[in-house]
Scaffold this active site. Structure first.
Site, PDB file in Angstrom:
ATOM      1  N   GLU A 242      -9.326  13.779  -3.270  1.00  0.00           N
ATOM      2  CA  GLU A 242     -10.584  13.860  -2.530  1.00  0.00           C
ATOM      3  C   GLU A 242     -10.694  15.154  -1.733  1.00  0.00           C
ATOM      4  O   GLU A 242      -9.689  15.692  -1.252  1.00  0.00           O
ATOM      5  CB  GLU A 242     -10.696  12.661  -1.585  1.00  0.00           C
TER       6      GLU A 242
ATOM      7  N   THR B 147     -17.192   6.750  -2.769  1.00  0.00           N
ATOM      8  CA  THR B 147     -16.429   5.509  -2.875  1.00  0.00           C
ATOM      9  C   THR B 147     -16.985   4.432  -1.933  1.00  0.00           C
ATOM     10  O   THR B 147     -18.042   4.606  -1.345  1.00  0.00           O
ATOM     11  CB  THR B 147     -14.934   5.768  -2.604  1.00  0.00           C
TER      12      THR B 147
END
Length: 586
Positions: A259, A415
């Site tokens: 990420e 997410t």
């Protein structure tokens, strides 16, 4: 890729999980017998199936789906296909072992065939740097991954490949350990400042600090050159899979868990949800860069924060994040701007390299942003700030990322799509629903595609319905593509529990609803996914352009619930019968 968005299934969800499961099982039993009745009812209602549609929903007007007047007349199913959202499943973390072997190919193939029969569009997989380049600099071994890619192709599935430059292990959901290459760790033994470092000097070996992006500390190569060389080797060794159309998406790892963020909440250093985390910029390279930036700004006396607390503190217990704390001062704002801009530049540079490597390939690039939903309801957004997302009520920390991605024609992958506010503990001041709404809206306003995934393993209808709502926030559009529609969703992950009969039956219904009740569609152009050759990145945005994207804008409106629930709600007799039965469980 690992899931790194923690949270709690609140007491309400835990108490009602049995109810969800009972409802879901009943739904599966009811489905078969009701389908025949439903089909006959449709035929009696109207001879033309094209008139059997769901009422259109109010949607945001900024995104146009105007159809050309000379466009051919579409059938009902063709129109519904425009609402189709492809669904992918993340493969197990250790599908290729740390010894670079595809150990149980037969089991994998069996599972892939099950996914294919369920209507799944494809799979996503981590391609671990720590496995491929483990033997030494530029010594790449792609053999096991080639075998795995071949299996995916033979099963008729598409592939999303993650260039995983991070360690597996130490994050939520990590069940295997795959460190970064040993030869890199050896360099870190003599120079630990190549790793992210907190105020106390604790090093994090998950991912190289962005402070070494452009320093030739790795046998003459910079970190960015290492990443670029890896991508080039992937393209060369997987060229046949790229040319065949198997690989449709390259997600470029940009930090811990793949990420674009700092490793601000590492479980390996004692962090626990919902701790605020810690800033990770105390290696000697980032320290020097900050001092230089402060001096240029006319404040050579400014140092990095030393009052932001520890991993498991609450915001109000720190001088930095408390009400009227340091984060609101000139010094605090300068630091947070520098800290977040360094992260943005890091992602921009690596994606530019990826764009050059895959130029002309028929695929899309993607980058993942973490769903840090805890402390979102507070003024300080402390957990987001320590991760590098400078997001406040009067400052958008995500739209600048979306704007940066737009120049690389890249997808923003987010997410925590399955989470609801009510499922989180009150003391976490968590708001995953508003966070998702903000981030997805920011991506759409910057005219980029947005995709997403669940953060935690869920097998219940409530979680699936929340994902469906986020995938089409204003529901099905009867005359073509909805004005708001995610580019795709990846479900985490392929495990035995997912394939257990009851869970898998519910999952198959979820897939069908993601596809707008249409059968699996192999031709992505029919749902407006056109994969042309990747174009060269556009010119770099100025600092002013990126700062302009920090101005808060109201997110697009979301419906209260999906109109494509896995337990009904589709507007026909079948849905009516199902909802009647389910009302008994409320």
């Amino acid at each position: 890729m690992t899931s790194t968005t923690p949270g709690t299934l609140g007491a309400k969800t835990k108490l009602h999980h049995g109810r969800y499961l009972c409802r879901d099982v009943l739904f599966q039993n009811l489905l078969g017998s009701a389908e025949a009745t439903n089909k006959a009812w449709r035929q009696r209602s109207n001879k033309s199936a094209s008139t059997f549609i769901i009422s259109p929903r109010a949607v945001a007007s900024e995104i146009s789906t105007t159809q050309r007047e000379d466009a051919p007349t579409l059938t009902f199913n063709e129109k519904m296909l425009a609402n189709y959202v492809p669904i992918f499943v993340m493969l197990p973390l250790g599908v290729v072992t740390i010894d670079n072997a595809l150990e149980d190919k037969d089991t994998l193939v069996k599972q892939l065939k099950e996914l294919k029969k369920a209507g799944v569009d494809g799979v996503m997989v981590d391609v671990w740097w720590g496995i491929i380049e483990s033997k030494g600099p530029k010594q790449y071994d792609w053999s096991a991954y080639r075998s795995m890619f071949q299996a995916v192709q033979e099963c008729g599935l598409k592939l999303q490949a993650i260039m995983s430059f991070h360690q597996c292990g130490g994050n939520v959901g990590d069940i295997v350990t795959i460190p970064i290459p040993q030869w890199v760790l050896d360099i870190g033994e003599s120079n630990p400042d190549i790793f992210y470092t907190n105020l106390k000097g604790n090093r994090n070996q998950e991912y190289l600090t962005l402070g070494v992006d452009n320093l030739p500390l790795f046998n003459g190569r910079t970190a960015v050159e290492i990443y670029s060389d890896y991508l080039k080797s992937f393209r060369e060794n997987m060229s046949d899979f790229l040319e065949s159309g198997l690989i449709i998406d390259i997600e470029v790892g940009l930090g811990p868990a793949g990420e674009l963020r700092y490793p601000s909440y590492p479980e390996t250093q004692g962090w626990a949800f919902p701790g605020i985390g810690e800033f990770q910029c105390y290696d000697k390279y980032l320290k020097a860069e900050f001092k230089e930036a402060a001096a240029i700004a006319g404040h050579p006396e400014w140092d990095l924060p030393d009052n932001a607390g520890e991993y498991n503190d609450t915001p109000e217990s720190t001088e930095f994040f408390k009400s009227n704390g340091t984060y609101l001062t000139e010094k605090g704002k300068f630091f947070l701007t520098w800290y977040s801009n360094k992260l943005l530049s890091h992602g921009d540079q690596i994606l530019d390299e990826a764009n050059k490597v895959f130029l002309g390939c028929k695929l899309k690039l993607a980058a993942k942003v973490s769903g840090i939903h805890w402390w979102y309801e507070t003024d300080n957004h402390a957990a987001e700030l320590t991760a590098g997302y400078y997001n406040l009520k009067d400052r958008d920390g995500y739209r600048p990322i979306a704007r940066m991605l737009s120049r690389h024609h890249a997808i923003l992958n987010f997410t925590c799509l399955e989470m609801k506010n009510s499922e989180q503990s009150a003391d976490a001041k968590s708001a995953p629903q508003e966070l998702v709404q903000q981030v997805l809206s920011g991506g759409w306003r910057e005219n980029i595609e947005v995709a997403g995934e669940n953060a935690l393993a869920r097998y219940d209808s409530a979680a699936y319905d929340q994902i469906l709502l986020n995938a089409r926030p204003n529901g099905i559009y009867k005359d073509g593509q909805p004005k708001l529609r995610m580019y795709g969703v990846t479900y985490l992950r392929l495990v035995d529990e997912l394939l257990q009969e009851t869970n898998f039956n519910i999952f198959k219904t979820f897939v069908k609803k993601m596809h707008a009740d249409q059968d699996y569609c192999q031709d992505s152009e029919k749902y407006n996914h056109r994969l042309g050759p990747l174009e060269r990145s556009k010119p770099k945005f100025s600092t002013e352009d990126l700062l302009d994207a920090t101005k808060p804008v109201e997110p697009f409106p979301w419906d209260k619930e999906t109109d494509m629930s896995v337990t009904g709600g589709g507007g026909d007799l079948l849905s009516y019968l199902i909802n009647k039965v389910f009302s008994l469980f409320k």
